[in-house]
Enzyme design. Sequence first.
Site, PDB file in Angstrom:
ATOM      1  N   ASP A  61      -1.745  43.864   9.031  1.00 32.88           N
ATOM      2  CA  ASP A  61      -2.402  43.929  10.024  1.00 32.88           C
ATOM      3  C   ASP A  61      -2.181  45.145  10.894  1.00 32.88           C
ATOM      4  O   ASP A  61      -1.515  46.668  10.377  1.00 32.88           O
ATOM      5  CB  ASP A  61      -2.714  42.443  10.837  1.00 32.88           C
ATOM      6  CG  ASP A  61      -1.176  42.590  11.496  1.00 32.88           C
ATOM      7  OD1 ASP A  61       0.175  43.440  11.366  1.00 32.88           O
ATOM      8  OD2 ASP A  61      -0.868  41.966  12.482  1.00 32.88           O
ATOM      9  N   TYR A  63      -1.527  48.162  13.924  1.00 29.30           N
ATOM     10  CA  TYR A  63       0.417  47.906  14.446  1.00 29.30           C
ATOM     11  C   TYR A  63      -0.217  47.242  16.047  1.00 29.30           C
ATOM     12  O   TYR A  63      -1.482  47.935  16.450  1.00 29.30           O
ATOM     13  CB  TYR A  63       0.572  49.673  15.118  1.00 29.30           C
ATOM     14  CG  TYR A  63       0.724  50.515  13.693  1.00 29.30           C
ATOM     15  CD1 TYR A  63       2.256  50.502  13.145  1.00 29.30           C
ATOM     16  CD2 TYR A  63       0.244  51.789  13.234  1.00 29.30           C
ATOM     17  CE1 TYR A  63       2.217  50.676  11.945  1.00 29.30           C
ATOM     18  CE2 TYR A  63       0.230  52.192  12.026  1.00 29.30           C
ATOM     19  CZ  TYR A  63       2.065  51.519  11.464  1.00 29.30           C
ATOM     20  OH  TYR A  63       2.642  52.576  10.636  1.00 29.30           O
ATOM     21  N   PHE A  74      -1.294  51.960   8.792  1.00 30.18           N
ATOM     22  CA  PHE A  74      -0.312  52.873   8.929  1.00 30.18           C
ATOM     23  C   PHE A  74      -0.556  53.270   9.687  1.00 30.18           C
ATOM     24  O   PHE A  74       0.354  55.242   9.335  1.00 30.18           O
ATOM     25  CB  PHE A  74       0.634  53.134   7.103  1.00 30.18           C
ATOM     26  CG  PHE A  74       0.544  52.180   6.381  1.00 30.18           C
ATOM     27  CD1 PHE A  74       2.047  51.635   6.554  1.00 30.18           C
ATOM     28  CD2 PHE A  74      -0.202  51.263   5.550  1.00 30.18           C
ATOM     29  CE1 PHE A  74       1.792  50.945   5.521  1.00 30.18           C
ATOM     30  CE2 PHE A  74       0.163  50.462   4.939  1.00 30.18           C
ATOM     31  CZ  PHE A  74       1.750  49.815   4.703  1.00 30.18           C
ATOM     32  N   HIS A 189       7.668  47.058   0.534  1.00 28.58           N
ATOM     33  CA  HIS A 189       7.448  47.435   1.382  1.00 28.58           C
ATOM     34  C   HIS A 189       7.303  48.879   1.888  1.00 28.58           C
ATOM     35  O   HIS A 189       8.880  49.018   2.228  1.00 28.58           O
ATOM     36  CB  HIS A 189       6.718  46.086   2.266  1.00 28.58           C
ATOM     37  CG  HIS A 189       6.166  46.797   3.586  1.00 28.58           C
ATOM     38  ND1 HIS A 189       5.983  47.509   4.495  1.00 28.58           N
ATOM     39  CD2 HIS A 189       4.113  46.488   3.439  1.00 28.58           C
ATOM     40  CE1 HIS A 189       4.925  47.111   5.608  1.00 28.58           C
ATOM     41  NE2 HIS A 189       3.582  47.137   5.533  1.00 28.58           N
TER      42      HIS A 189
END
Length: 229
Positions: A61, A63, A74, A189
């Site tokens: 989701d 930031y 990202f 991740h």
Amino acid sequence: MEPQWQQALQGEFDKPYFRQLKEFLTTDARSNTIYPKMQDVYSWSNYTPLDSVRVVILGQDPYHNVGQAHGLSFSVLPPTKLPGSLRNIYKQLHQDFPEFVPPKDRGDLSPVARQGVLWLNACLTVKAHKANSHSKKGWEQFTAQAIRAVLDHHKERGVVFMAWGLPAQKAYEKLGIDEEKHLVLKSAHPSPLSAHRGFLGNGHFKAANDWLRERYGEEGTIDWMVLCK
């Protein structure tokens, strides 16, 4: 929303789940700050039209802190400090391409989005300072359909799917991606909490370009160097 995506996803907008999602967002926005700004929620579609998709990178989701989210997973816009996940993405790019010099203060990933890297989050909005606060409200169903649109549109030569972390891997597994036609790259991740458990050293960016070169020729690869120029 970019016209190709608008056409591909048109059937979702009148479904009950999407109408309920819109009602939820309208209500939540009355008393809370929502990220990204509403005009940026679909910016991924405008940077990367459906025709141009070569790589899909699925985040969880947006930031959730001030000045960070702008619609690409990202990615952050200057002068925002680089989040830890993005710093690790840059570290891996340097490992794959030693000439890549990780930027210290540039987190805008739109230059490669314009080349065909779809920076998509499973959830497209979030409440300020509350991670995953808009999960299971309908976005996951919508973005799964966006990925299905990619699979259908590029079923001949295929695209690369980067699956970083279990949520992304499970999302791709539910879609039943044909790995004979597409390349699915799996690892931990890039978050600072997990990057050293398999993200750093995964070689995904080089592997993606090697595969794209075979399918599309040199012109179909991603020039990751634009992020540090």
